[in-house]
Design a protein around this motif. Sequence first.
Motif, PDB file in Angstrom:
ATOM      1  N   MET A  59       0.825  -1.209   0.000  1.00  0.00           N
ATOM      2  CA  MET A  59       0.000   0.000   0.000  1.00  0.00           C
ATOM      3  C   MET A  59       0.856   1.255   0.000  1.00  0.00           C
ATOM      4  SD  MET A  59      -3.145  -0.519  -0.398  1.00  0.00           S
ATOM      5  CE  MET A  59      -3.548   1.201  -0.118  1.00  0.00           C
ATOM      6  N   ALA A  60       1.976   1.229   0.715  1.00  0.00           N
ATOM      7  CA  ALA A  60       2.862   2.405   0.716  1.00  0.00           C
ATOM      8  C   ALA A  60       3.397   2.689  -0.685  1.00  0.00           C
ATOM      9  CB  ALA A  60       4.009   2.195   1.694  1.00  0.00           C
ATOM     10  N   LEU A  61       3.783   1.640  -1.409  1.00  0.00           N
ATOM     11  CA  LEU A  61       4.295   1.823  -2.770  1.00  0.00           C
ATOM     12  C   LEU A  61       3.205   2.362  -3.697  1.00  0.00           C
ATOM     13  CD1 LEU A  61       6.626   1.355  -4.833  1.00  0.00           C
ATOM     14  CD2 LEU A  61       5.581  -0.877  -5.279  1.00  0.00           C
ATOM     15  N   LEU A  62       2.016   1.786  -3.645  1.00  0.00           N
ATOM     16  CA  LEU A  62       0.939   2.211  -4.532  1.00  0.00           C
ATOM     17  C   LEU A  62       0.441   3.617  -4.192  1.00  0.00           C
ATOM     18  CD1 LEU A  62      -1.095  -1.116  -4.741  1.00  0.00           C
ATOM     19  CD2 LEU A  62       0.371  -0.122  -6.507  1.00  0.00           C
ATOM     20  N   LEU A  63       0.480   3.981  -2.919  1.00  0.00           N
ATOM     21  CA  LEU A  63       0.048   5.328  -2.531  1.00  0.00           C
ATOM     22  C   LEU A  63       1.034   6.393  -2.997  1.00  0.00           C
ATOM     23  CD1 LEU A  63      -1.381   4.821   1.078  1.00  0.00           C
ATOM     24  CD2 LEU A  63      -2.628   5.660  -0.912  1.00  0.00           C
ATOM     25  N   THR A  64       2.317   6.107  -2.892  1.00  0.00           N
ATOM     26  CA  THR A  64       3.312   7.111  -3.258  1.00  0.00           C
ATOM     27  C   THR A  64       3.604   7.135  -4.749  1.00  0.00           C
ATOM     28  OG1 THR A  64       5.062   5.494  -2.733  1.00  0.00           O
ATOM     29  CG2 THR A  64       4.409   7.044  -0.993  1.00  0.00           C
ATOM     30  N   ARG A  65       3.462   5.985  -5.452  1.00  0.00           N
ATOM     31  CA  ARG A  65       3.849   5.917  -6.852  1.00  0.00           C
ATOM     32  C   ARG A  65       2.696   5.740  -7.819  1.00  0.00           C
ATOM     33  NH1 ARG A  65       8.974   7.844  -7.671  1.00  0.00           N
ATOM     34  NH2 ARG A  65      10.089   7.546  -5.713  1.00  0.00           N
ATOM     35  N   GLY A  66       1.541   5.303  -7.333  1.00  0.00           N
ATOM     36  CA  GLY A  66       0.390   5.180  -8.210  1.00  0.00           C
ATOM     37  C   GLY A  66       0.155   3.759  -8.721  1.00  0.00           C
ATOM     38  N   TYR A 105      -5.829  -3.658  -4.302  1.00  0.00           N
ATOM     39  CA  TYR A 105      -5.081  -2.657  -3.555  1.00  0.00           C
ATOM     40  C   TYR A 105      -4.685  -1.470  -4.433  1.00  0.00           C
ATOM     41  CZ  TYR A 105      -5.033  -5.843   0.358  1.00  0.00           C
ATOM     42  OH  TYR A 105      -5.431  -6.661   1.388  1.00  0.00           O
ATOM     43  N   ALA A 106      -4.517  -1.683  -5.732  1.00  0.00           N
ATOM     44  CA  ALA A 106      -4.283  -0.552  -6.630  1.00  0.00           C
ATOM     45  C   ALA A 106      -5.515   0.347  -6.682  1.00  0.00           C
ATOM     46  CB  ALA A 106      -3.918  -1.050  -8.030  1.00  0.00           C
ATOM     47  N   CYS A 107      -6.709  -0.251  -6.702  1.00  0.00           N
ATOM     48  CA  CYS A 107      -7.944   0.543  -6.677  1.00  0.00           C
ATOM     49  C   CYS A 107      -8.084   1.301  -5.360  1.00  0.00           C
ATOM     50  CB  CYS A 107      -9.152  -0.360  -6.896  1.00  0.00           C
ATOM     51  SG  CYS A 107      -9.255  -1.074  -8.567  1.00  0.00           S
ATOM     52  N   ALA A 108      -7.721   0.640  -4.242  1.00  0.00           N
ATOM     53  CA  ALA A 108      -7.784   1.321  -2.945  1.00  0.00           C
ATOM     54  C   ALA A 108      -6.826   2.505  -2.910  1.00  0.00           C
ATOM     55  CB  ALA A 108      -7.456   0.335  -1.826  1.00  0.00           C
ATOM     56  N   ALA A 109      -5.615   2.298  -3.415  1.00  0.00           N
ATOM     57  CA  ALA A 109      -4.641   3.396  -3.451  1.00  0.00           C
ATOM     58  C   ALA A 109      -5.117   4.520  -4.365  1.00  0.00           C
ATOM     59  CB  ALA A 109      -3.280   2.872  -3.910  1.00  0.00           C
ATOM     60  N   ARG A 114      -6.939   9.941  -5.015  1.00  0.00           N
ATOM     61  CA  ARG A 114      -7.908  10.866  -5.603  1.00  0.00           C
ATOM     62  C   ARG A 114      -8.425  11.852  -4.559  1.00  0.00           C
ATOM     63  NH1 ARG A 114     -13.531   9.225  -8.762  1.00  0.00           N
ATOM     64  NH2 ARG A 114     -13.956  11.310  -9.628  1.00  0.00           N
ATOM     65  N   ARG A 115      -8.494  11.421  -3.307  1.00  0.00           N
ATOM     66  CA  ARG A 115      -8.934  12.294  -2.230  1.00  0.00           C
ATOM     67  C   ARG A 115      -7.770  13.041  -1.587  1.00  0.00           C
ATOM     68  NH1 ARG A 115     -14.259  13.336  -1.666  1.00  0.00           N
ATOM     69  NH2 ARG A 115     -13.778  13.816   0.499  1.00  0.00           N
ATOM     70  N   GLY A 116      -6.563  12.898  -2.166  1.00  0.00           N
ATOM     71  CA  GLY A 116      -5.398  13.575  -1.616  1.00  0.00           C
ATOM     72  C   GLY A 116      -4.906  12.967  -0.322  1.00  0.00           C
ATOM     73  N   PRO A 124      -7.440  13.398  12.269  1.00  0.00           N
ATOM     74  CA  PRO A 124      -8.389  12.296  12.435  1.00  0.00           C
ATOM     75  C   PRO A 124      -9.216  12.034  11.177  1.00  0.00           C
ATOM     76  CG  PRO A 124      -8.419  13.719  14.367  1.00  0.00           C
ATOM     77  CD  PRO A 124      -7.577  14.406  13.335  1.00  0.00           C
ATOM     78  N   ARG A 125      -9.517  13.074  10.412  1.00  0.00           N
ATOM     79  CA  ARG A 125     -10.298  12.882   9.179  1.00  0.00           C
ATOM     80  C   ARG A 125      -9.494  12.030   8.191  1.00  0.00           C
ATOM     81  NH1 ARG A 125     -14.473  15.460   6.493  1.00  0.00           N
ATOM     82  NH2 ARG A 125     -14.363  15.422   4.220  1.00  0.00           N
ATOM     83  N   THR A 126      -8.204  12.342   8.037  1.00  0.00           N
ATOM     84  CA  THR A 126      -7.360  11.538   7.157  1.00  0.00           C
ATOM     85  C   THR A 126      -7.244  10.113   7.669  1.00  0.00           C
ATOM     86  OG1 THR A 126      -6.085  13.541   6.677  1.00  0.00           O
ATOM     87  CG2 THR A 126      -5.119  11.450   6.020  1.00  0.00           C
ATOM     88  N   ALA A 127      -7.120   9.956   8.991  1.00  0.00           N
ATOM     89  CA  ALA A 127      -7.036   8.616   9.579  1.00  0.00           C
ATOM     90  C   ALA A 127      -8.321   7.830   9.324  1.00  0.00           C
ATOM     91  CB  ALA A 127      -6.762   8.725  11.075  1.00  0.00           C
ATOM     92  N   ALA A 128      -9.485   8.505   9.431  1.00  0.00           N
ATOM     93  CA  ALA A 128     -10.754   7.816   9.192  1.00  0.00           C
ATOM     94  C   ALA A 128     -10.866   7.375   7.736  1.00  0.00           C
ATOM     95  CB  ALA A 128     -11.910   8.736   9.574  1.00  0.00           C
ATOM     96  N   TRP A 129     -10.484   8.255   6.803  1.00  0.00           N
ATOM     97  CA  TRP A 129     -10.514   7.873   5.390  1.00  0.00           C
ATOM     98  C   TRP A 129      -9.594   6.684   5.125  1.00  0.00           C
ATOM     99  CZ3 TRP A 129     -13.065   8.505   0.987  1.00  0.00           C
ATOM    100  CH2 TRP A 129     -14.034   9.517   0.920  1.00  0.00           C
ATOM    101  N   PHE A 130      -8.404   6.767   5.663  1.00  0.00           N
ATOM    102  CA  PHE A 130      -7.428   5.700   5.443  1.00  0.00           C
ATOM    103  C   PHE A 130      -7.937   4.380   6.013  1.00  0.00           C
ATOM    104  CE2 PHE A 130      -3.731   3.266   6.988  1.00  0.00           C
ATOM    105  CZ  PHE A 130      -3.059   3.078   5.796  1.00  0.00           C
ATOM    106  N   ALA A 131      -8.379   4.401   7.273  1.00  0.00           N
ATOM    107  CA  ALA A 131      -8.848   3.169   7.900  1.00  0.00           C
ATOM    108  C   ALA A 131     -10.086   2.624   7.198  1.00  0.00           C
ATOM    109  CB  ALA A 131      -9.137   3.419   9.385  1.00  0.00           C
ATOM    110  N   GLY A 132     -11.001   3.507   6.792  1.00  0.00           N
ATOM    111  CA  GLY A 132     -12.214   3.045   6.129  1.00  0.00           C
ATOM    112  C   GLY A 132     -11.943   2.399   4.785  1.00  0.00           C
TER     113      GLY A 132
END
Length: 547
Positions: A59-66, A105-109, A114-116, A124-132
């Motif tokens: 997830m870290a790779l897909l979040l940072t690189r796409g 996981y690519a779709c999740a990333a 897309r939501r930045g 906490p808002r970012t944490a909620a988005w991430f956890a959800g």
Amino acid sequence: MNDSSTTEIRRRGLTLPPQSWLLGAGFLALYLLLDWASYVQPLRHTSITPWNPNTGVVMALLLTRGWRWAPLVAFGIFTGELLTDEGPPPWRVLALTSLYLATVYACAAWALRRRGRERSIETPRTAAWFAGVIAVAGGIAAAGYVGILVSAGQLSTDETWAGIGRYWIGEFNGIIALTPVLLLKVDRAPLWEKIRRHQREFILQALGAVFGVALAFALAAARDVRLFYPLFAPVTWIALRHGVPGAMISVSLIQAALVAALELTPGSIPLFDVQFPLLSLGVTALFLGALATQHDTTLGQMRQQDAALQRSMRFAVAGELASALAHELNQPLTALRSYVRSAELMIEPPAGTDERLAGTLRKAGEQAGRAAAVLQRLREFYQGEAARLEPTDPLMVCARVANALQDRMRRSAVEFQMRGAGLPRVMVDRTQLEIVIHNLLTNSLDAFDALPAGGPRPRCIEVAAQVRGMDVLIRVDDSGPGIGAGLTQRLFEPFVTSKISGMGLGLPLSRSLLRHLGGDLWSEPGRLGGASFVIRLATRPSPQTSL
């Protein structure tokens, strides 16, 4: 564009930079290492384990690189299962599950990006988005993975729901603990400074981590899940003090220690029995850390705003002071000019006095006139009055200021050079431009005066002008010591200076004057090894020019 250039562009597009190859190799190495280390107590012929930190790396790779890195992710999952699993499924099944998991996981990333939300977690808002998103993606991944294995006969239908639940919690645990850590951007200098200032607290927190590891082994030996819950105390303390970085690093360490303890202790409770407490610990630490990080960020912003307000107030006071000085000094300067002019008249022939006296008095009169004009322009500027724009030769202004500083340059053994020809006239207030050039040249001379005599480099100031589009750029370079690393980002803030006797108003005032004229001022790496400033002047009035 010709064919050769098109071919070159295509070749460049197909060639990955060396950093990408290194990143891909590092990802595969770390993924396979964590996959091997966390492969404990699995369900037979599967990768369903209680804890999957390798998915956190995905997830870290897909979040940072796409999502374009999804094929490498699928290859890593396929290789990991093939090398790590005891009795892995057929390669066709492995290929299908690898592609499926990489796609999920690519779709999740993609959804998080897309939501930045691809940056580090700070609210906490970012944490909620991430956890959800991770919870939903983990559930979809678990259902599809187990469904493929059941369809292929690798799992019985009786194990379906247990497999989905265990795989989902294992994936969720691994991602929520490790991915926030890998997304961190650590600035080492402030971190070491914070550790140095709070050594005792860091020692106590390290002891708390050691206590957590010891408690994990005690839990394994006692086979009592209730011993897990005291681990919340040190994690909560660290999360509230150090935010998301401290929270998730401590959670990752405790998870690794607990997995190792339960695996290495004979007769301990199954790892699957502590999956949900591990997940509760990770989610709690994430949200507590996000709250603490948001609190620290808000406090930092409030301090910055307060500091900016204080600087603005001091700058306003400086403006009032300049207006008062302009008012109070204008009359004595006018009188000084009258006296100097009278002296020039009195020494005219046939008196036969030293010829140098007349030139000296003339220079004194010119400087008194310039001082009066500068004070008047400053008063007008701080009162918000319009600039007196006129077509001006910028190099003539530079030459005039340099000529006024010629004696000081000679005393400081500084060589002055000026380059540029055929420049258009610029629309500026001539006196305000003189103020800016004078500030930059005197800053260079002050820097040279602070150096010991007989240095290895020759002392040189160079003024070079060129045309760029509709603007004229004037670069002022020197071979002095340059700008200190700590001042680079705050160079144009009021009252920031490295001089012992300086006020720190010259550069902020110069930039403000130029922007008042529709130009600008900035710093760039020096060509002569010292400081370098670039002045941008407009050849015609622009919309932002104060007319």
